[in-house]
Design a protein around this motif. Structure first.
Motif, mmCIF file in Angstrom:
data_model
loop_
_atom_site.group_PDB
_atom_site.id
_atom_site.type_symbol
_atom_site.label_atom_id
_atom_site.label_comp_id
_atom_site.label_asym_id
_atom_site.label_seq_id
_atom_site.Cartn_x
_atom_site.Cartn_y
_atom_site.Cartn_z
ATOM 1 N N SER A 1 0.828 -1.221 0.000
ATOM 2 C CA SER A 1 0.000 0.000 0.000
ATOM 3 C C SER A 1 0.856 1.263 0.000
ATOM 4 O O SER A 1 0.577 2.196 -0.763
ATOM 5 C CB SER A 1 -0.962 0.004 1.183
ATOM 6 O OG SER A 1 -0.258 0.008 2.409
ATOM 7 N N ASP A 2 1.900 1.293 0.815
ATOM 8 C CA ASP A 2 2.782 2.468 0.828
ATOM 9 C C ASP A 2 3.523 2.594 -0.501
ATOM 10 O O ASP A 2 3.696 3.691 -1.031
ATOM 11 C CB ASP A 2 3.792 2.389 1.976
ATOM 12 C CG ASP A 2 3.153 2.557 3.339
ATOM 13 O OD1 ASP A 2 2.007 3.055 3.416
ATOM 14 O OD2 ASP A 2 3.803 2.183 4.338
ATOM 15 N N GLY A 3 3.952 1.468 -1.039
ATOM 16 C CA GLY A 3 4.642 1.480 -2.327
ATOM 17 C C GLY A 3 3.737 1.965 -3.446
ATOM 18 O O GLY A 3 4.155 2.752 -4.298
ATOM 19 N N ASP A 4 2.478 1.529 -3.430
ATOM 20 C CA ASP A 4 1.541 1.969 -4.460
ATOM 21 C C ASP A 4 1.260 3.465 -4.340
ATOM 22 O O ASP A 4 1.103 4.155 -5.349
ATOM 23 C CB ASP A 4 0.239 1.173 -4.382
ATOM 24 C CG ASP A 4 0.407 -0.265 -4.862
ATOM 25 O OD1 ASP A 4 1.455 -0.578 -5.468
ATOM 26 O OD2 ASP A 4 -0.510 -1.071 -4.623
ATOM 27 N N ASP A 5 1.205 3.979 -3.099
ATOM 28 C CA ASP A 5 1.025 5.422 -2.912
ATOM 29 C C ASP A 5 2.195 6.200 -3.496
ATOM 30 O O ASP A 5 2.017 7.228 -4.157
ATOM 31 C CB ASP A 5 0.863 5.767 -1.429
ATOM 32 C CG ASP A 5 -0.460 5.303 -0.836
ATOM 33 O OD1 ASP A 5 -1.382 4.966 -1.617
ATOM 34 O OD2 ASP A 5 -0.569 5.263 0.406
ATOM 35 N N ILE A 6 3.402 5.707 -3.264
ATOM 36 C CA ILE A 6 4.590 6.371 -3.801
ATOM 37 C C ILE A 6 4.622 6.268 -5.323
ATOM 38 O O ILE A 6 4.965 7.230 -6.012
ATOM 39 C CB ILE A 6 5.870 5.810 -3.164
ATOM 40 C CG1 ILE A 6 5.964 6.309 -1.715
ATOM 41 C CG2 ILE A 6 7.108 6.191 -3.954
ATOM 42 C CD1 ILE A 6 7.109 5.739 -0.925
ATOM 43 N N ALA A 7 4.237 5.113 -5.862
ATOM 44 C CA ALA A 7 4.195 4.954 -7.321
ATOM 45 C C ALA A 7 3.207 5.941 -7.932
ATOM 46 O O ALA A 7 3.493 6.584 -8.946
ATOM 47 C CB ALA A 7 3.826 3.522 -7.691
ATOM 48 N N GLN A 8 2.041 6.090 -7.305
ATOM 49 C CA GLN A 8 1.046 7.035 -7.811
ATOM 50 C C GLN A 8 1.588 8.467 -7.751
ATOM 51 O O GLN A 8 1.458 9.230 -8.712
ATOM 52 C CB GLN A 8 -0.241 6.929 -7.006
ATOM 53 C CG GLN A 8 -1.347 7.810 -7.522
ATOM 54 C CD GLN A 8 -2.658 7.582 -6.783
ATOM 55 O OE1 GLN A 8 -2.749 6.788 -5.868
ATOM 56 N NE2 GLN A 8 -3.675 8.290 -7.199
ATOM 57 N N ALA A 9 2.226 8.814 -6.640
ATOM 58 C CA ALA A 9 2.814 10.149 -6.514
ATOM 59 C C ALA A 9 3.924 10.345 -7.556
ATOM 60 O O ALA A 9 4.088 11.446 -8.095
ATOM 61 C CB ALA A 9 3.367 10.348 -5.107
ATOM 62 N N THR A 10 4.660 9.284 -7.842
ATOM 63 C CA THR A 10 5.732 9.345 -8.836
ATOM 64 C C THR A 10 5.173 9.708 -10.206
ATOM 65 O O THR A 10 5.688 10.614 -10.877
ATOM 66 C CB THR A 10 6.468 7.995 -8.915
ATOM 67 O OG1 THR A 10 7.096 7.740 -7.660
ATOM 68 C CG2 THR A 10 7.504 7.989 -10.028
#
Length: 192
Positions: free
Chosen positions: A59-68
């Motif tokens: 979940s944290d990784g997906d949030d960072i990917a989306q922000a990326t």
């Protein structure tokens, strides 16, 4: 002249965009959402995998990917060449650092890329995964980051140096030492 060559036109119309990443980025910088969508399609697995390994959670990784990808869309005009993968992974790494600075959290890794030989049970696989996670946790932070960028995300040493801002020799050293330490730790747990 794709219009005069129907075979080329059909390939492009069929969703198999044959443009290079720099061409797509240039089109996206001119406002083409479809060109940017193609870039996202091409690079989302790499960015999500990298972000998940850096954060340790999906979940944290997906949030960072989306922000990326949001940041990349906003800054697509700053892409000036080189590999698009390195450019987008640099943004991902910087997004990770921003989140980490805000949360002041310790990095934890969940290494999901592994080779499972035939004849292994699910319990054996789970134990191996725990051993690998523990081994990654024992690495110094810089080595964990470099191993994640170069081994898990597949960046070259040079691309990882560009992403982190660290010297190329430092990246190579951290990757070599990190991989050696992982091998040593995993070999010791097999013997025990």
């Amino acid at each position: 002249m794709a219009a005069n060559r129907p075979d080329l036109w059909i390939v492009a119309a069929g969703g198999n965009d044959m443009r290079t990443d720099p061409d797509l980025a240039a089109d996206a910088a001119r406002g083409s959402e479809s060109a940017y969508a193609e870039l996202v399609r091409r690079h989302q697995a790499r960015v999500r995998g990298m972000a998940r390994r850096l954060t340790g959670t999906a979940s944290d990784g997906d949030d960072i990917a989306q922000a990326t990808f949001l940041t990349a869309w906003q800054k697509i005009g700053t892409y000036v060449g080189g590999t698009f993968a390195a450019w987008i992974c640099t943004i991902c790494y910087r997004e990770f650092l921003q989140v980490r600075r805000r949360q002041k959290m310790e990095i934890a890794f969940d290494e999901t890329a592994e080779i499972i030989p035939f004849g292994r049970t699910q319990a054996d696989t789970a134990n191996d995964k725990m051993d690998l996670s523990r081994a990654l946790e024992k690495l110094p932070e810089a080595q964990r980051i470099c191993v994640t960028l170069c081994v898990a995300a597949g960046l070259s040493h040079r691309e990882a140096a560009e992403a982190t801002g660290w010297p190329l020799g430092t990246i190579k050293s951290h990757v070599n030492r990190g991989v050696a330490a992982l091998r040593k730790h995993l070999a010791a747990t097999e013997v025990a």
